[in-house]
Design an enzyme around this catalytic site. Structure first.
Site, short mmCIF file in Angstrom:
data_model
loop_
_atom_site.label_atom_id
_atom_site.label_comp_id
_atom_site.label_asym_id
_atom_site.label_seq_id
_atom_site.Cartn_x
_atom_site.Cartn_y
_atom_site.Cartn_z
N ASN A 36 4.73 8.19 -2.45
CA ASN A 36 3.50 7.51 -3.06
C ASN A 36 2.40 8.14 -2.49
OD1 ASN A 36 1.26 5.67 -3.80
ND2 ASN A 36 1.99 4.10 -2.43
N TRP A 37 1.72 9.05 -3.61
CA TRP A 37 0.73 9.76 -2.78
C TRP A 37 -0.63 8.99 -2.63
CZ3 TRP A 37 0.93 14.90 -6.29
CH2 TRP A 37 2.09 15.63 -6.06
N LYS A 38 -0.60 7.73 -3.20
CA LYS A 38 -1.79 6.92 -2.97
C LYS A 38 -2.98 7.64 -3.64
CE LYS A 38 0.39 4.48 0.54
NZ LYS A 38 0.26 3.56 1.86
N HIS A 45 2.41 -3.00 -5.28
CA HIS A 45 2.26 -2.45 -3.80
C HIS A 45 1.20 -3.13 -2.90
CE1 HIS A 45 0.93 0.52 -0.47
NE2 HIS A 45 2.25 0.94 -0.77
N GLU A 96 -1.04 -2.54 -1.11
CA GLU A 96 -2.53 -2.29 -1.10
C GLU A 96 -3.11 -2.95 -2.50
OE1 GLU A 96 -2.10 1.93 -0.24
OE2 GLU A 96 -1.28 1.09 1.63
N GLU A 130 8.21 -3.07 2.11
CA GLU A 130 7.23 -2.76 3.03
C GLU A 130 6.47 -3.43 3.77
OE1 GLU A 130 6.07 1.55 1.21
OE2 GLU A 130 5.02 0.13 -0.04
N GLY A 149 1.00 2.81 7.05
CA GLY A 149 -0.27 3.78 7.50
C GLY A 149 -0.44 3.39 8.98
N SER A 170 5.55 3.91 7.28
CA SER A 170 5.47 4.89 8.31
C SER A 170 6.73 5.69 8.59
CB SER A 170 5.01 4.29 9.77
OG SER A 170 3.68 3.96 9.65
N GLY A 185 2.05 8.43 3.78
CA GLY A 185 1.69 9.58 4.48
C GLY A 185 2.40 10.97 4.59
#
Ligand code: 13P
Length: 252
Positions: free
Chosen positions: A9-11, A96, A98, A168, A174, A214, A236
């Site tokens: 997931n490149w966000k 997700h 976020e 998650e 992160g 992470s 990340g």
């Protein structure tokens, strides 16, 4: 029995050039893994087409980071399942953390997105996970159970077969603070038990449950060694081709 599935997931990262280069790096690094593991990358919407081109001759799938539940019309800024299919997406991340906690998505909205993805031929990666305060208050099971029941409400067994669940824990995203393999396994086992209760044993045995939070090359293998961890959703570390490839290789 369950084929491992690792997704990046490149966000809200990369640009056209770096995104294409990253995809090319993943393709060349994972070249010899066709058939052994499922792999996807999820770039920002605006780079889907170019990244998709870089993946074209490979076995790496394209995924989006979100989806909207309506098919078309006056929904400014939103992207439908048919649009995602049109640019070559196989997967869409739904719910997700976020989007839940920064953008404010609710369980009901996420449920509509999961349903619309499946109806539109897109495979949802449905995310659940508790906040740090919820874990501290021993509410992890309660929160994950609610997210599972509301997020997957109304799905038939047949539709459910299209879903990947991603656990998650929000406190691990992160932060460099990974859940221990035992903490991950505990919640993954709960999710599998819920799948058996909500659907049936066959669904519970076949649905893949990814861990995210992470994940790095040096912790991927021990997470994947857990019985109910079938894949990884990487943030990340998916932005560096070498790290992502190392994670994929540790997951085969
Ligand atoms: P990190 O790997 O950066 O912790 O992000 C995890 C994540 O949110 C993947 O969807």
């Amino acid at each position: 029995m369950r084929k491992s599935f690792v997704a990046g997931n490149w966000k809200m990262n990369t640009d056209v050039n770096s995104g294409v280069k990253l995809a090319e790096g993943v393709v060349s690094g994972c070249n010899d893994l066709a058939g052994k593991i499922d792999i996807a990358v999820c770039p920002p919407f605006v780079y889907l087409q170019q990244v998709g081109k870089a993946l074209q001759t490979s076995h790496i799938a394209l995924g989006s980071q979100d989806i909207y539940f309506e098919q078309k019309g006056a929904f400014t800024g939103e992207i439908s399942a048919s649009m995602l299919k049109d640019v070559g997406c196989t997967y869409a991340i739904c719910g997700h953390s976020e989007r839940r906690h920064v953008i404010g998505e609710t369980d009901d909205l996420i449920n509509k997105k999961v349903q619309a993805a499946i109806t539109g031929g897109i495979l949802p990666i449905f995310c659940v996970g508790e906040l740090l305060d919820e874990r501290k208050a021993n509410k992890t099971a309660e929160v994950v159970t609610r997210q599972m029941k509301k997020g997957l409400a109304g799905l038939t067994e047949e539709k459910m077969a299209a879903v990947t669940v991603a656990y998650e824990p929000v406190w691990a995203i992160g932060t460099g603070l990974t859940a221990t393999p035992q903490q991950a396994q505990e919640v993954h086992a709960l999710i599998r038990k819920l799948l058996a209760e909500m659907f049936d044993r066959k669904i519970a045995d076949t649905i893949r449950i990814q861990y995210g939070g992470s994940v790095k090359p040096d912790n991927a293998r021990e997470l994947m060694n857990q019985e109910d961890v079938d894949g990884l959703l990487v943030g990340g570390a998916s932005l560096k081709a070498d790290d992502f490839v190392a994670i994929v290789k540790a997951s085969v």
